[in-house]
Motif scaffolding. Structure first.
Motif, PDB file in Angstrom:
ATOM      1  N   TYR A 172      60.644  -9.537  63.254  1.00 48.35           N
ATOM      2  CA  TYR A 172      61.388  -9.028  64.402  1.00 48.35           C
ATOM      3  C   TYR A 172      61.947  -7.641  64.097  1.00 48.35           C
ATOM      4  CZ  TYR A 172      65.173  -8.753  67.872  1.00 48.35           C
ATOM      5  OH  TYR A 172      66.026  -8.356  68.870  1.00 48.35           O
ATOM      6  N   SER A 173      61.666  -6.677  64.992  1.00 47.64           N
ATOM      7  CA  SER A 173      62.196  -5.320  64.843  1.00 47.64           C
ATOM      8  C   SER A 173      63.434  -5.122  65.706  1.00 47.64           C
ATOM      9  CB  SER A 173      61.142  -4.280  65.216  1.00 47.64           C
ATOM     10  OG  SER A 173      60.011  -4.369  64.377  1.00 47.64           O
ATOM     11  N   ASP A 174      63.294  -5.298  67.018  1.00 53.51           N
ATOM     12  CA  ASP A 174      64.414  -5.171  67.937  1.00 53.51           C
ATOM     13  C   ASP A 174      63.947  -5.534  69.341  1.00 53.51           C
ATOM     14  OD1 ASP A 174      63.039  -2.756  68.690  1.00 53.51           O
ATOM     15  OD2 ASP A 174      64.183  -1.660  67.197  1.00 53.51           O
ATOM     16  N   ARG A 175      64.845  -5.332  70.309  1.00 52.30           N
ATOM     17  CA  ARG A 175      64.555  -5.727  71.686  1.00 52.30           C
ATOM     18  C   ARG A 175      65.166  -4.701  72.630  1.00 52.30           C
ATOM     19  NH1 ARG A 175      66.014 -11.735  74.192  1.00 52.30           N
ATOM     20  NH2 ARG A 175      65.191 -11.405  76.313  1.00 52.30           N
ATOM     21  N   ASN A 248      64.290   3.116  70.166  1.00 54.56           N
ATOM     22  CA  ASN A 248      64.159   2.162  69.050  1.00 54.56           C
ATOM     23  C   ASN A 248      63.198   2.656  67.967  1.00 54.56           C
ATOM     24  OD1 ASN A 248      61.960   1.758  70.807  1.00 54.56           O
ATOM     25  ND2 ASN A 248      61.874  -0.440  70.421  1.00 54.56           N
ATOM     26  N   ASP A 249      61.977   3.026  68.325  1.00 56.32           N
ATOM     27  CA  ASP A 249      61.035   3.486  67.296  1.00 56.32           C
ATOM     28  C   ASP A 249      61.017   5.007  67.136  1.00 56.32           C
ATOM     29  OD1 ASP A 249      59.653   4.277  69.569  1.00 56.32           O
ATOM     30  OD2 ASP A 249      57.752   3.349  68.989  1.00 56.32           O
ATOM     31  N   ASP A 284      69.539  -1.022  75.791  1.00 57.15           N
ATOM     32  CA  ASP A 284      69.592  -1.255  77.228  1.00 57.15           C
ATOM     33  C   ASP A 284      68.768  -0.248  78.019  1.00 57.15           C
ATOM     34  OD1 ASP A 284      71.182   0.993  76.996  1.00 57.15           O
ATOM     35  OD2 ASP A 284      73.000   0.070  77.799  1.00 57.15           O
ATOM     36  N   VAL A 285      68.020   0.634  77.318  1.00 55.67           N
ATOM     37  CA  VAL A 285      67.103   1.552  77.994  1.00 55.67           C
ATOM     38  C   VAL A 285      65.790   1.617  77.218  1.00 55.67           C
ATOM     39  CG1 VAL A 285      68.841   2.988  79.115  1.00 55.67           C
ATOM     40  CG2 VAL A 285      68.093   3.551  76.791  1.00 55.67           C
ATOM     41  N   MET A 286      64.686   1.667  77.946  1.00 56.64           N
ATOM     42  CA  MET A 286      63.381   1.796  77.315  1.00 56.64           C
ATOM     43  C   MET A 286      63.187   3.183  76.708  1.00 56.64           C
ATOM     44  SD  MET A 286      61.602  -1.039  77.579  1.00 56.64           S
ATOM     45  CE  MET A 286      61.778  -2.609  78.438  1.00 56.64           C
TER      46      MET A 286
END
Length: 299
Positions: A172-175, A248-249, A284-286
């Motif tokens: 699992y990395s994140d969501r 995230n990435d 909370d944001v892509m």
């Protein structure tokens, strides 16, 4: 414990190989090779190919190939899948040869494509992939990190997340869970393999007529992202998401439509996870900037 090392290749069934050839070489900058079986191999590095485009009516992802790193780990991984009650099967020597591996195992994904497991590709060449001369930089970020990532759409999101984590054993990395409209959310969960690319596979809930929402390939020079974007615009290729940046990435990228209808993300600067210090987050944001969506969004 044996783990998937990286996403080493993908296979797509496509209705127009000639369109894929022009698109891959003239817009993305991939090398191309016609195989003895009549397929189109797309090259990113010294591997015989990293994307295989086979004739077919699906116009979608059909197989994802994972490197296990060693024969012992391949054996252990297959045994562990079977212990979990999974119907993993060894494929024929002929198909293994077509994939340029010595042994090949397969497991069907609940979302409609197959995962293939192997160790050590054969026929590795030393020409750097014979990449298209349109690239400005040194090519693509591959090696131990694999080719990039795939984002298949899960028929049942929570079940899909559990399957990728508990069955395939991805980390699992994140969501990201973003409210797109009152009470309506876009949701994606991201997984990495043992060598640490931020995610080799993600899954989520997105409107999609395809199993594959998108495939990501990463350049080693940021300029190649911008140049590919300009080539796509000039060629009239539908841009799905404009230039932007993920929180995230940390990928700077844009998304465009492929000849098969799913999306491809072309990016630069993705995170490599250091397992000892990594702390998964819920975002909370892509995208923290850019990635404006066009009306040509993949269905």
């Amino acid at each position: 414990m044996a783990e998937l090392q990286n996403l080493a290749y993908v296979v797509v069934a496509a209705s127009d190989l000639d369109e894929w050839r022009d698109y891959a070489r003239g817009v993305i900058g991939l090398g191309t090779v016609d195989t003895d079986a009549g397929d189109l191999g797309l090259r990113m590095d010294d591997h015989p190919w990293r994307l295989l485009i086979e004739p077919g009516v699906d116009d979608d992802l059909t197989h994802a190939g994972w490197d296990l790193g060693s024969d012992a780990d391949l054996n252990d991984y297959v045994a562990a899948l079977r212990a979990k009650g999974q119907d993993v099967r060894e494929l024929s020597a002929d198909l293994a040869a077509k994939r340029h591996v010595s042994r090949l195992f397969s497991l069907v994904d609940p979302n409609g494509f197959a995962h293939e497991f192997f160790v050590s590709r054969t026929d590795v060449q030393q020409d750097g992939g014979a990449l298209s001369p349109i690239l400005r930089g040194p090519g693509f970020q591959t090696g131990d990190l694999g080719i990039g990532h795939i984002l298949p759409v899960s028929k049942n999101y929570e079940e899909g997340v559990r399957w990728y984590q508990d069955v395939l054993g991805l980390r699992y990395s994140d969501r990201i869970r973003q409210e797109m409209a009152p009470g309506i959310y876009a949701d994606a969960t991201f997984f990495h393999s043992a060598t640490g690319r931020h995610h080799s596979l993600a899954t989520g809930t997105f409107p999609s007529a395809k199993r594959l929402n998108h495939l990501m390939l990463e350049y080693r020079d940021m300029n190649d992202v911008g140049l590919a974007y300009e080539r796509a615009k000039k060629a009239g290729i539908p841009i799905v998401l404009e230039l932007g940046h993920h929180p995230n990435d940390q990928m700077f990228s844009f998304y465009m439509r492929t000849p098969s209808g799913f999306g491809i993300e072309l990016g630069y600067g993705g995170v490599v996870i250091e397992e000892d210090t990594w702390e998964p987050q819920l975002y909370d944001v892509m995208s923290d900037w850019g990635h404006a969506r066009n009306m040509t969004m993949v269905d």
